[in-house]
Design a protein around this motif. Structure first.
Motif, mmCIF file in Angstrom:
data_model
loop_
_atom_site.group_PDB
_atom_site.id
_atom_site.type_symbol
_atom_site.label_atom_id
_atom_site.label_comp_id
_atom_site.label_asym_id
_atom_site.label_seq_id
_atom_site.Cartn_x
_atom_site.Cartn_y
_atom_site.Cartn_z
ATOM 1 N N LYS A 1 -26.511 -4.667 23.564
ATOM 2 C CA LYS A 1 -27.373 -5.860 23.435
ATOM 3 C C LYS A 1 -28.762 -5.563 24.113
ATOM 4 C CE LYS A 1 -26.829 -10.369 22.528
ATOM 5 N NZ LYS A 1 -26.293 -10.853 21.473
ATOM 6 N N TYR B 1 -20.711 -8.584 11.379
ATOM 7 C CA TYR B 1 -20.666 -9.607 12.677
ATOM 8 C C TYR B 1 -21.326 -8.741 13.785
ATOM 9 C CZ TYR B 1 -17.885 -13.205 10.974
ATOM 10 O OH TYR B 1 -17.433 -14.442 10.412
ATOM 11 N N ILE B 2 -21.064 -7.432 13.990
ATOM 12 C CA ILE B 2 -21.852 -6.656 15.104
ATOM 13 C C ILE B 2 -23.419 -6.797 15.213
ATOM 14 C CG2 ILE B 2 -22.207 -4.523 16.151
ATOM 15 C CD1 ILE B 2 -19.281 -3.761 15.327
ATOM 16 N N THR C 1 -25.223 -9.004 13.426
ATOM 17 C CA THR C 1 -25.791 -10.328 13.602
ATOM 18 C C THR C 1 -25.738 -10.781 14.829
ATOM 19 O OG1 THR C 1 -23.717 -11.078 12.954
ATOM 20 C CG2 THR C 1 -25.117 -11.107 11.092
ATOM 21 N N ASP C 2 -24.614 -10.182 15.743
ATOM 22 C CA ASP C 2 -24.575 -10.779 17.184
ATOM 23 C C ASP C 2 -25.619 -10.044 17.874
ATOM 24 O OD1 ASP C 2 -22.903 -10.198 19.728
ATOM 25 O OD2 ASP C 2 -23.101 -12.397 19.217
ATOM 26 N N GLY D 1 -28.910 -11.364 17.523
ATOM 27 C CA GLY D 1 -29.094 -12.872 17.814
ATOM 28 C C GLY D 1 -29.387 -13.728 16.890
ATOM 29 N N ASP E 1 -27.714 -16.215 13.540
ATOM 30 C CA ASP E 1 -26.816 -17.170 13.431
ATOM 31 C C ASP E 1 -25.403 -16.770 13.137
ATOM 32 O OD1 ASP E 1 -26.899 -20.587 12.313
ATOM 33 O OD2 ASP E 1 -25.379 -19.631 13.623
ATOM 34 N N GLY E 2 -24.200 -17.182 13.606
ATOM 35 C CA GLY E 2 -22.929 -17.025 13.066
ATOM 36 C C GLY E 2 -22.490 -17.105 11.517
ATOM 37 N N HIS F 1 -11.447 -13.966 11.331
ATOM 38 C CA HIS F 1 -12.790 -14.453 11.470
ATOM 39 C C HIS F 1 -12.972 -15.895 11.124
ATOM 40 C CE1 HIS F 1 -12.852 -10.112 12.375
ATOM 41 N NE2 HIS F 1 -13.951 -10.252 12.789
#
Length: 1482
Positions: free
Chosen positions: A1133, A1278-1279, A1281-1282, A1285, A1287-1288, A1339
């Motif tokens: 992160k 998903y990894i 995009t997270d 930072g 949006d989900g 998910h």
């Protein structure tokens, strides 16, 4: 005479209503002899007609002129004559007048109307039993027709009276088309005769005779249900249509009492037994039989339900609404018992009827050129058992025929169609025999030898079919229309005779009346060389055919004089046209010969003659008596009829031949006409008012066509040729006496003295009518030509109007004199009131003037006081603003000091925080490596255990059980899957809507928070004094450390500048407003610094000319932070400043440019930045897929950030010039283009890996590895995009796009790939898809199966077992997304395994038939669109239109980003960026 004056009422032809009423609104007579008429229809439409005066006068004189103009309207009767109960009373006897009179009476529920000697009866299609009660019969008994309103009882009473008084036989002819009510009318006539006869017996005191007659009455009335059951059927026009003609003679003795009756029938519709059109039924008796018999009797006759029999279910109308077949059967059975048929005789008849139903169900099997019947057919056995004949012989002659020659007999086979005709011929032959036998027995019972000796007279009731004209007319219509031609000729002669007899009786002058004679048409049909004779001649030839008969007709009648009534169609060689009196009818010759022969094969006759059934044997004997014509004289015919030999002997005689159906019909028709000529005839014409059988509905066109066909209009035409209107002297005088100058004499005349009335009536005629040929004075009546009564009515109405006007003048004079005096008095009273009112108004004005002057004085003083007060308030407000400004300046200085102190604290803590973060990052990396080594060891052990033999067997068994369980559950859950998919899709839409609405709520909360700035600033002012001292101290410490922190100097200055701006914002707030909320200036911040410097030219030069170097240094400065791949490898992160380093660096520079209005530089910088990003992406494509995917996600995030800032600029510069707006729109398009390219790259890398996993041929041992690889590939999105930072919802949208494109790629590969397909391929695909669905469910990605519907349904199609066509149709319901072309392609590639059955051919043939129909339909469609395409189109192209992710605009807080120094690495020079930072701070 009347003419077309203004106000004249007339009729105009209309296509929808036949005739429509109109009125002359204008007429213009020109000197040239021309005349212009303007007519207004009842609908309001205006019609213009041009004609001549001569034609106008001729039309006014109706039929007296030979000059006729078809464009002119037809004159209309006066209102008093429009609704006459006898059409001959009409003044204008024309077609619209007759139609209107009948329609008006029908609207008044009067269904009967006279037309001379004819009674017109309109079927109401409603229950009107009150017209036929016993009381109504008593009212009409022993009364003349003129005494009562029109009714069928009046016709019946007239016939009975003339029979009694004149001792003449009577005939009542009831005619009309099917559904017009002929049968019911005839039934009520019979009831009238029976009831009247009882009344006569009772009045004569003969009680015994009355009791005796009651039995005969019951027997006569009982014939109706019998004949209706065996001869009536439901048609499209009538639920109880008579399919035969009937002439019933009610026999009377010398005392005029009923002693019996006779029935004679004509042309039973035999073809109805074997064929009924849709919505029609067979004869009622069959349905009554199947419903009314007891179960035991039905079982003995082997009968079931009506829908089980071919002869009964063709019309698809088993039941009739409102008719109970069980009740009708009981009535028919009771009637047969009353006539004399015992229960045993009835059972024998029912046996023959049941046999006919079984004959219709005999199955005839079709081969190429022949037909066959199984001797074990149950219906064949049942039929022959009931008829008492040999089954094998009967079956033999169904499929074979025998040709007799002089030397031998030749037996040949029949084809399928000929065999069906042979079977049906036997059924029709037997049924016609049953019908004739019933009639014969009824006549024997009701007219026995004792009755024949007592016959003195009779009244006949002829219930005959009306003129028929259908789209296809055959032999039956020809015979019916031939009978109507004969009846119409007799009708015309009868009307002509009665008309002239009355003229002779009245002793008036008259000329011969011409009428249309239809003798040429009758000669064409019945002459020695006529249509019937040629038909009989052709029917007796062994090789006779419809075609050869047609050629003979064309050769014989296509020349004068027969060509006037015979015609040949222009384009058809199998039809001919006959011009009948009602219409020209085209007949189709197909079937004429066979229907005329009406024969059964000799083989079948031999089989039937050998029957053991006595009832059938008696029926055959009766039929052969009727159909055999000996070649002898008429006397020998009679003797042969009396001493008829056995049926076998009749078949052996060669001197006798069978009569044709046409010959027998012609013979019976001639006998009927002879009977009619010997009797006094009465006519009843039944009319069907509408084809829907709707109660009290009147269709003008339909009624008009029937009036023409039944001869009513011809009767009127004959009447119009003479004197159609006739009045008695008394009636004429009573109505028109005041038209004479001596009308006062009328009151003193004796109305019963004819010698006095005749001169007075002649005086009226002489004074009103100039042309004496228009009327004739008889002995008891005055006769008028057509139109004269209308003229007299006009004179009468004109004189009445004149008298009425005179009376009105006197009354109006008195009325208006009274009004004048009243008005004069009222005017004087008004003048008094007005004068008083004017004086009061003057006084009121003076009072108001004084009041207004006083108000003005007060208003001016108040205004001056208000102005002074407002001026003082303005001065006070200015002073308050100035004092507030001074206070704000002081607060600003104190806040600057406090900011300096805070900066010192941040600088001191920055170094130690950075060291701590480095240590923490290193520790995390070391821990990750150690854990990875331990996980690898555990993974290797698990992999070895999984590859063992025992483990493989366990997996194989589980796999087999899973496949079997899946196949069993799949068919059950097909429809449930559809419903679940729809529900998931709806829930997904609702979730997205909820997500968008929640985002809007958060934004509203932020706006509400900004509105509370006033309270925040107030808190800052409270702490102002404390921060003042603290800022002074920190500024001193900052000067001591400046020399030791040269490398961080610029960064500190930038932060200091940012803090100063924040302070300026706070000090720039306006606290004078009580409502709260900070106001911003047009430049977003208020600068209160008195030392503000002008724009730095050097900064503008760098931002304008050094954009490429700025981009280069921005990329160079990115390396410490790392690109996307480096971020993944280094840490799990990163903060946003590191992830969005490049974007925020560019954004800060763009912010500088926007503030300096450097629009072109902004465009140049953004374009070069996007180009640099695309070059970096291109260079990364050679690296590993994982690194390339990370890099694309990294740059995708940065481009989205830049796009958000450009959108921010566009919203901030909404009031800027057009050039700037245009440049910003170009920047938005460039960012969108680069964003979509990166978006497609991310999707393409993921799709490549997923496709590779699907295409790999894996065994059960590698399923877990594939499962982990698919999950890992999807988890990567998903990894990333997270991690970056984002949006989900962005990750969910991308997953949806990838799944849709994966569906397209896999499905197209499945269709295009040349490899063969097995169920194992489908299972492998389905297994991998289920892993994807499981991952999507975890998910929270709803409706994942809809995105992979094509490949999912294809996999199920390969796994399912298709054993028959029903299974395939169920599978088609599941595979709703696949077209038939796609299903055909997949099944064509399917290869069964060793223990599987191949796909049945019926399934592949079924698919091929559907595809051929689709190809044909596609070929004939518009523009002949191209060949069919079974593959799917890529969905990634639609991303460019949807702009996935771009609609979620990021909110840019440019002030929260800080200055450029916060992002520049300390270990690199970056000269241009640092120069920009330094110049921007300065």
């Amino acid at each position: 005479m009347p003419s077309f004056e203004v106000g004249t009422r007339c009729w105009l032809p209309d296509e929808e209503k036949g005739w429509v009423g109109c009125e002359v609104t204008k007429n213009e007579y020109l000197p040239s002899g021309q005349c212009h008429l303007v007519l207004t229809k009842e609908t309001g439409e205006t019609i213009y007609i041009e004609t001549t005066n001569e034609a106008l006068n001729a039309a006014a004189n109706y039929q007296d002129s030979t000059i006729k103009d078809t464009t002119l309207p037809v004159l209309r009767n006066p209102p008093i004559l429009e609704v006459a109960h006898d059409l001959t009373f009409l003044s204008y006897l024309n077609e619209p007048a007759v139609l209107h009179a009948i329609k008006q009476r029908y609207a008044q529920n009067c269904i009967y109307t006279y037309s001379g000697i004819v009674l017109i009866a309109i079927n109401p299609f409603a229950n009107i039993d009150e017209l036929y009660t016993q009381e109504m019969i008593q009212q009409y008994a022993r009364k003349t027709r003129e005494e009562m309103v029109p009714h069928i009882f009046a016709i019946a009473e007239e016939a009975f009276r003339e029979m009694s008084n004149k001792h003449e036989n009577q005939t009542i002819i009831v005619s009309g088309e099917s559904g017009a009510g002929k049968t019911v009318t005839a039934k009520y006539i019979m009831r009238f005769f029976a009831s009247v006869e009882e009344d006569i017996s009772a009045s004569d005191g003969d009680e015994a005779h009355q009791l005796e007659m009651s039995d005969i009455e019951k027997k006569i009335l009982a014939t109706n249900p019998i004949m209706e059951a065996f001869g009536n059927a439901k048609t499209t026009r009538n639920d109880n249509s008579s399919r035969f003609g009937k002439y019933l003679q009610i026999l009377f003795d010398s005392n005029k009492k009923i002693i019996g009756s006779k029935i004679k029938t004509y042309l039973l519709e035999r073809s109805r037994l074997v064929y009924q059109p849709k919505s029609e039924r067979n004869y009622h008796i069959f349905y009554q039989l199947l419903k009314g018999l007891t179960p035991d009797i039905r079982e003995s006759l082997h009968l079931t339900e009506p829908s089980d029999y071919f002869y009964l279910n063709q019309g698809e109308s088993i039941e009739i609404i409102g008719m109970d077949d069980i009740e009708e059967f009981n009535v028919t059975s009771d009637s047969l018992s009353l006539i004399g048929f015992t229960s045993g005789m009835q059972f024998e008849i029912f046996k023959v009827l049941a046999a006919l139903l079984h004959i219709g169900n005999i199955e005839i099997k079709k081969t190429r050129n022949e037909a066959s019947v199984s001797s074990e057919d149950p219906h064949l056995i049942y039929a022959c058992e009931l008829l008492g004949i040999d089954p094998s012989s009967f079956a033999k002659w169904i499929v074979k025929k025998q040709i007799n020659t002089r030397s031998e007999k030749i037996i040949s086979n029949l084809n399928f169609n000929q065999a069906c005709v042979s079977r049906d011929s036997v059924a029709k032959f037997i049924y016609s025999g049953i019908f004739n036998s019933l009639v014969e027995n009824i006549n024997t019972v009701l007219c026995n030898p004792d009755v024949e000796e007592s016959i003195n007279s009779f009244i006949g009731v002829l219930d005959i079919y009306g003129f028929e004209h259908f789209e296809q007319n055959s032999f039956e219509q020809f015979c019916i229309n031939y009978a109507n031609e004969k009846l119409q000729q007799e009708f015309n002669k009868h009307v002509f005779k009665l008309e002239q007899e009355e003229y002779i009786q009245e002793e008036i002058e008259w000329s011969f009346i011409e009428f249309n004679d239809n003798q040429p048409c009758i000669d064409l049909i019945e002459n020695r060389v006529g249509i019937l004779s040629l038909l009989d001649e052709e029917s007796r030839l062994p090789s006779g055919s419809d075609e050869s008969w047609t050629e003979k007709l064309y050769q014989t009648f296509s020349k004068p004089p027969t060509n006037s009534v015979f015609g040949k169609p222009r384009f058809h060689q199998d039809k001919f046209i006959v011009s009948h009196y009602a219409n020209d009818v085209t007949y189709d010759v197909e079937g004429f010969i066979e229907k005329n022969r009406d024969t059964v094969s000799d083989g079948h006759l031999e089989v039937l003659n050998a029957t053991t059934n006595s009832t059938l044997k008696s029926i055959l004997e009766l039929l052969q008596k009727e159909t055999i014509e000996p070649n002898t004289s008429s006397n020998s015919v009679a003797s042969t009829a009396r001493n008829s030999p056995s049926p076998t002997a009749l078949n052996k005689k060669t001197t006798q031949r069978k009569n044709t159906l046409g010959f027998m019909f012609k013979k019976s028709l001639v006998e009927l006409m002879q009977t009619i000529n010997e009797t006094n005839v009465h006519y009843i014409r039944c009319i069907k008012p509408n084809s829907e059988k709707e109660a009290w509905k009147f269709d003008n066109l339909m009624v008009l066509s029937q009036l023409r066909a039944c001869g009513v209009l011809e009767t009127i035409r004959i009447s119009c040729a003479g004197f159609p209107s006739r009045w008695t002297f008394d009636e004429f005088g009573q109505r028109y006496y005041f038209l004479t100058s001596t009308y006062d004499e009328w009151n003193s005349l004796d109305n019963e003295d004819t010698n006095v009335l005749i001169p007075f009536c002649k005086q009226i005629l002489n004074e009103t009518i100039d042309d004496v040929t228009k009327y004739q004075v008889g002995n008891t009546k005055i006769f008028f030509k057509a139109g004269i009564l209308a003229f007299l009515e006009k004179l009468r109405s004109d004189k009445l109007n004149k008298l009425a006007i005179m009376i009105q003048n006197r009354i109006r004079m008195k009325h208006y004199r009274y009004l004048y005096l009243s008005i004069q008095k009222s005017i004087r009273d008004c003048q008094k009131l007005i004068r008083g009112y004017n004086v009061r108004e003057d006084v009121a004005k003076q009072v108001k003037l004084a009041a207004s002057i006083l108000i003005q004085t007060k208003y001016r003083s108040v205004k001056v006081n208000r102005d002074v007060t407002e001026t003082l308030q303005s001065i006070t407000s200015v002073q308050s603003q100035l004092k507030g400004y001074i206070v704000m300046r002081r607060i600003e200085i104190e806040l600057q000091k406090k900011a300096c102190t805070m900066i010192q604290k941040k600088v001191r803590s920055y170094k130690y925080q950075r060291l701590f973060k480095d240590y923490k990052r290193s520790s995390v990396v070391i821990q990750s490596h150690m854990r990875r080594k331990a996980a690898v060891k555990i993974y290797e052990l698990a992999k070895k255990e999984r590859n063992s033999v025992g483990h493989l067997k366990t997996i194989a068994e589980d796999l087999q059980n899973e496949v079997i369980q899946f196949i069993e559950e799949l068919v059950i859950n097909i429809k449930e899957n559809k419903k679940t998919t729809d529900i998931c899709r709806q829930i997904s839409k609702e979730d997205r809507t909820t997500l968008k609405s929640s985002t809007g709520i958060q934004y509203s909360k932020k706006l509400q928070q900004l509105k509370d700035d006033k309270l925040l600033v107030q808190n800052v002012l409270d702490k102002y004094e404390k921060l003042k001292d603290f800022c002074r101290k920190e500024l001193k410490d900052l000067e001591e450390h400046t020399s030791n922190n040269n490398r961080d100097n610029l960064s500190l200055e930038a932060k200091l500048l940012h803090t100063k701006k924040e302070i300026k914002k706070l000090r720039g707030m306006d606290f004078s407003q009580s409502s709260g909320g900070a106001k911003k200036s047009t430049n977003d911040t208020l600068n209160f610094d008195d030392n503000t410097k002008p724009i730095n030219d050097e900064l503008v030069n760098i931002l304008t000319n050094e954009t490429s170097n700025l981009i280069k240094e921005a990329i160079e400065g990115m390396l410490p932070h790392g690109n996307g791949a480096d971020v993944i490898n280094k840490t799990a992160k990163k903060n946003k400043n590191e992830i969005l380093y490049f974007a925020r660096t560019i954004i800060i520079i763009l912010d500088y440019m926007s503030k300096l209005n450097l629009t072109d530089a902004m465009k140049k910088l953004t374009t070069q930045a996007l180009m640099a990003i695309e070059e970096l992406i291109s260079s990364e494509e050679s690296n590993s897929k994982q690194n390339a995917l990370a890099t694309n996600f990294y740059w995708l995030n940065n481009v989205h950030e830049i796009y958000g800032f450009i959108y921010y600029i566009s919203s901030r510069s909404s009031n800027s010039n057009a050039h700037m707006k245009n440049e910003i729109e170009q920047l938005q398009k460039s960012c969108t283009k680069t964003y979509l390219k990166l978006y497609k790259n991310c999707s393409r890398y993921t799709l490549h890996e997923l496709k590779r996993q699907f295409n790999s041929s894996s065994s059960s041992s590698s399923n877990k590895e594939e499962n982990d690889a698919i999950k890992e590939q999807l988890d990567t999105i998903y990894i990333y995009t997270d991690l970056f930072g984002m949006d989900g919802t962005f990750a969910q949208n991308m997953i949806v796009r990838i799944l849709e494109e994966l569906n397209t790629i896999l499905f197209n590969d499945l269709l295009i790939n040349t490899n063969r397909l097995t169920w194992e391929d489908g299972y492998q695909i389905d297994l991998k898809l289920r892993r994807i669905f499981k991952w999507c469910d975890s998910h929270e990605i709803l409706s994942s199966q809809e995105y992979l519907n094509h490949i999912c349904q294809s996999a199920k199609l390969l796994q399912l077992r298709l054993s028959n066509l029903e299974d395939f149709k169920i599978v088609c319901e599941f595979c709703y997304s696949l077209t038939m072309d796609q299903i055909h392609t997949i099944l064509a590639k399917y290869t069964p395994t060793e223990f599987e059955q191949p796909i049945p051919k019926e399934i592949m043939n079924y698919i091929s038939n559907i595809l051929r129909k689709n190809d044909s339909r596609r070929h004939h469609s518009n523009n002949h669109r191209g060949t069919k395409n079974i593959t799917l189109k890529s969905t990634m192209d639609s991303v460019a239109h949807n702009n996935d992710g771009m609609d979620q605009i990021r909110s840019i807080d440019i002030e929260g980003y800080g200055d450029l120094g916060a992002y520049l690495p300390t270990d690199r020079e970056l000269a241009y960026l640092r120069k920009v930072l330094q110049l921007s701070v300065v």
